[in-house]
Design a protein around this motif. Sequence first.
Motif, short mmCIF file in Angstrom:
data_model
loop_
_atom_site.label_atom_id
_atom_site.label_comp_id
_atom_site.label_asym_id
_atom_site.label_seq_id
_atom_site.Cartn_x
_atom_site.Cartn_y
_atom_site.Cartn_z
N ASN A 187 18.71 18.42 -5.73
CA ASN A 187 19.54 18.11 -4.97
C ASN A 187 20.26 19.29 -4.56
OD1 ASN A 187 19.22 14.89 -5.84
ND2 ASN A 187 20.70 14.62 -7.82
N GLY A 188 21.85 18.31 -3.80
CA GLY A 188 22.81 20.10 -3.53
C GLY A 188 24.49 20.14 -3.70
N PHE A 189 24.55 20.83 -3.89
CA PHE A 189 26.20 20.34 -3.54
C PHE A 189 26.82 20.24 -2.80
CE2 PHE A 189 24.78 22.81 -7.86
CZ PHE A 189 25.50 21.27 -8.98
N TYR A 190 28.39 19.30 -2.54
CA TYR A 190 29.18 19.32 -1.45
C TYR A 190 30.75 18.96 -1.88
CZ TYR A 190 30.89 18.88 3.10
OH TYR A 190 31.24 18.54 4.56
N ILE A 191 31.26 20.39 -1.62
CA ILE A 191 32.85 20.04 -2.64
C ILE A 191 33.60 20.22 -1.35
CG2 ILE A 191 34.07 22.10 -3.89
CD1 ILE A 191 30.48 22.60 -3.63
N MET A 192 34.95 19.70 -1.60
CA MET A 192 35.49 19.37 -0.67
C MET A 192 36.86 19.66 -1.63
SD MET A 192 37.80 18.51 2.03
CE MET A 192 36.74 17.52 3.33
N THR A 193 37.81 20.30 -0.95
CA THR A 193 38.73 20.92 -1.56
C THR A 193 40.32 19.53 -1.01
OG1 THR A 193 38.07 23.88 -0.89
CG2 THR A 193 40.46 22.95 -1.99
N ILE A 194 40.62 19.05 -2.01
CA ILE A 194 41.11 18.63 -1.92
C ILE A 194 43.12 19.25 -0.88
CG2 ILE A 194 43.47 16.59 -2.93
CD1 ILE A 194 40.34 15.94 -3.87
N GLU A 220 29.46 27.70 -9.75
CA GLU A 220 31.18 28.96 -9.62
C GLU A 220 31.93 28.20 -9.18
OE1 GLU A 220 30.45 32.37 -12.52
OE2 GLU A 220 31.87 33.48 -10.60
N ILE A 221 33.41 28.02 -9.65
CA ILE A 221 34.67 27.58 -8.97
C ILE A 221 35.63 28.11 -9.76
CG2 ILE A 221 36.10 25.57 -8.02
CD1 ILE A 221 33.37 23.82 -8.09
N LYS A 222 36.40 28.80 -9.02
CA LYS A 222 37.46 29.34 -9.46
C LYS A 222 38.78 29.24 -8.37
CE LYS A 222 39.51 33.79 -9.80
NZ LYS A 222 39.71 35.29 -8.76
N ALA A 223 39.97 28.93 -9.56
CA ALA A 223 40.94 28.57 -8.85
C ALA A 223 41.74 29.38 -8.49
CB ALA A 223 41.75 27.57 -9.74
N VAL A 224 41.79 30.43 -7.10
CA VAL A 224 42.74 31.29 -6.69
C VAL A 224 43.54 30.87 -6.94
CG1 VAL A 224 42.89 32.62 -4.92
CG2 VAL A 224 40.00 31.87 -5.24
N THR A 225 44.47 29.74 -6.25
CA THR A 225 45.92 28.70 -6.63
C THR A 225 45.58 27.51 -7.82
OG1 THR A 225 45.73 27.88 -4.67
CG2 THR A 225 46.18 29.68 -4.52
N ALA A 226 46.51 27.27 -8.36
CA ALA A 226 45.95 25.72 -8.70
C ALA A 226 45.84 24.74 -7.20
CB ALA A 226 47.69 24.86 -9.01
N ALA A 227 44.75 24.13 -7.72
CA ALA A 227 43.91 23.58 -6.87
C ALA A 227 43.51 22.59 -6.98
CB ALA A 227 43.18 24.60 -6.34
N LYS A 228 43.02 21.35 -6.21
CA LYS A 228 42.39 20.03 -6.71
C LYS A 228 40.99 20.15 -6.32
CE LYS A 228 46.65 17.19 -8.80
NZ LYS A 228 47.23 16.57 -7.72
N PHE A 229 39.77 19.37 -6.28
CA PHE A 229 38.54 19.28 -5.00
C PHE A 229 38.27 18.44 -5.71
CE2 PHE A 229 38.52 22.88 -8.70
CZ PHE A 229 37.63 22.42 -9.02
N LEU A 230 37.10 17.67 -4.74
CA LEU A 230 36.03 17.48 -5.73
C LEU A 230 34.90 17.86 -5.45
CD1 LEU A 230 35.33 13.67 -5.57
CD2 LEU A 230 34.87 13.56 -2.90
N VAL A 231 34.10 16.99 -6.24
CA VAL A 231 32.35 17.75 -6.24
C VAL A 231 31.45 16.73 -5.88
CG1 VAL A 231 30.50 19.10 -7.59
CG2 VAL A 231 33.45 19.68 -7.77
N MET A 232 30.60 16.68 -5.31
CA MET A 232 29.84 16.28 -5.34
C MET A 232 27.63 16.35 -5.59
SD MET A 232 31.00 13.35 -1.59
CE MET A 232 32.11 14.95 -0.94
N GLU A 233 27.47 16.06 -6.43
CA GLU A 233 25.92 16.96 -6.42
C GLU A 233 25.15 15.17 -5.53
OE1 GLU A 233 22.83 16.55 -8.96
OE2 GLU A 233 23.80 17.10 -9.93
N ILE A 234 24.08 15.93 -4.56
CA ILE A 234 24.13 14.77 -4.01
C ILE A 234 22.19 15.00 -3.61
CG2 ILE A 234 24.09 13.76 -0.78
CD1 ILE A 234 26.75 13.24 -2.43
N PRO A 235 21.70 13.92 -3.44
CA PRO A 235 19.79 13.95 -3.38
C PRO A 235 20.08 14.67 -1.77
CG PRO A 235 20.62 12.00 -4.21
CD PRO A 235 21.83 12.77 -3.55
N MET A 236 19.13 15.54 -1.69
CA MET A 236 18.71 16.25 -0.14
C MET A 236 18.13 15.22 0.78
SD MET A 236 21.45 18.72 -0.10
CE MET A 236 20.66 18.97 1.44
N GLU A 237 17.05 14.76 0.35
CA GLU A 237 16.43 13.72 0.73
C GLU A 237 17.13 12.29 0.85
OE1 GLU A 237 12.71 14.24 -0.62
OE2 GLU A 237 12.44 16.34 0.49
N HIS A 238 17.02 11.88 1.70
CA HIS A 238 16.90 10.39 1.20
C HIS A 238 16.48 9.27 2.17
CE1 HIS A 238 18.67 9.55 5.67
NE2 HIS A 238 19.27 10.80 5.99
#
Length: 238
Positions: A187-194, A220-238
């Motif tokens: 799988n891979g990761f797709y991260i969207m900063t809210i 590894e995710i570090k909050a540079v400021t206070a932050a909200k985000f969505l992490v999606m672990e996704i199959p790379m093949e479909h």
Amino acid sequence: MKNSVIHRANTRGNANHGWLNAWHSFSFANWYNPERVHFGALRVLNDDTIAAGMGFGTHPHDNMEIITIPLEGDLAHKDSMGNAATIKTGDVQVMSAGSGIRHSEFNPNADQQTKLFQIWLFPNKENVTPRYQQITLDQSLQKNNFAQILSPNPEDEGVWIHQGAWFYLSDFEQDVTKQLALKKEGNGFYIMTIEGEIEVNGEKLNTRDAIGIWNTNTLEIKAVTAAKFLVMEIPMEH
């Protein structure tokens, strides 16, 4: 070897219809970018703002897993399975369109806009019986944590879908750093900063920036400021 792709907020497709202002991370409707058609099984990530009292009339879907995450305001849903419900900020909704459904989505409030992410994933099986699920999240679990909101398993935390994917919502205080391990090899990761600014494996992302990462087992995710985000672990093949 390059194992990541960054999608800055201002590189997304935009369609402003007045009643709807939609930002597309991947090719959608009249916006087509051959390099931005999908990320593995992730086909659509739309960042929608719906004006007060407006919405999408009844329309069909099939063979897609559709996840809706309200970010502000409410969304009233009706579908051909007989479901009529309102999802609010702090909820998550999923529809397995499967063999085919029809639904409508409206902002029921006369004085407030609605903001939401709508996400489509290719399913891992075709023509399943359509289904609907909606839950209210315990948002306190998101504080400085990866709170699971979706998985392939009905008995796990969050909603479930017909796909080997896991989603997490997070609300980090400034300078919090955490690691997240991949659930399924390949799988891979797709991260969207809210909102806010984060660093993902050393790459800085601002509000509505996103990054896709593959051939890695750990984030590894570090909050540079206070932050909200969505992490999606996704199959790379479909």
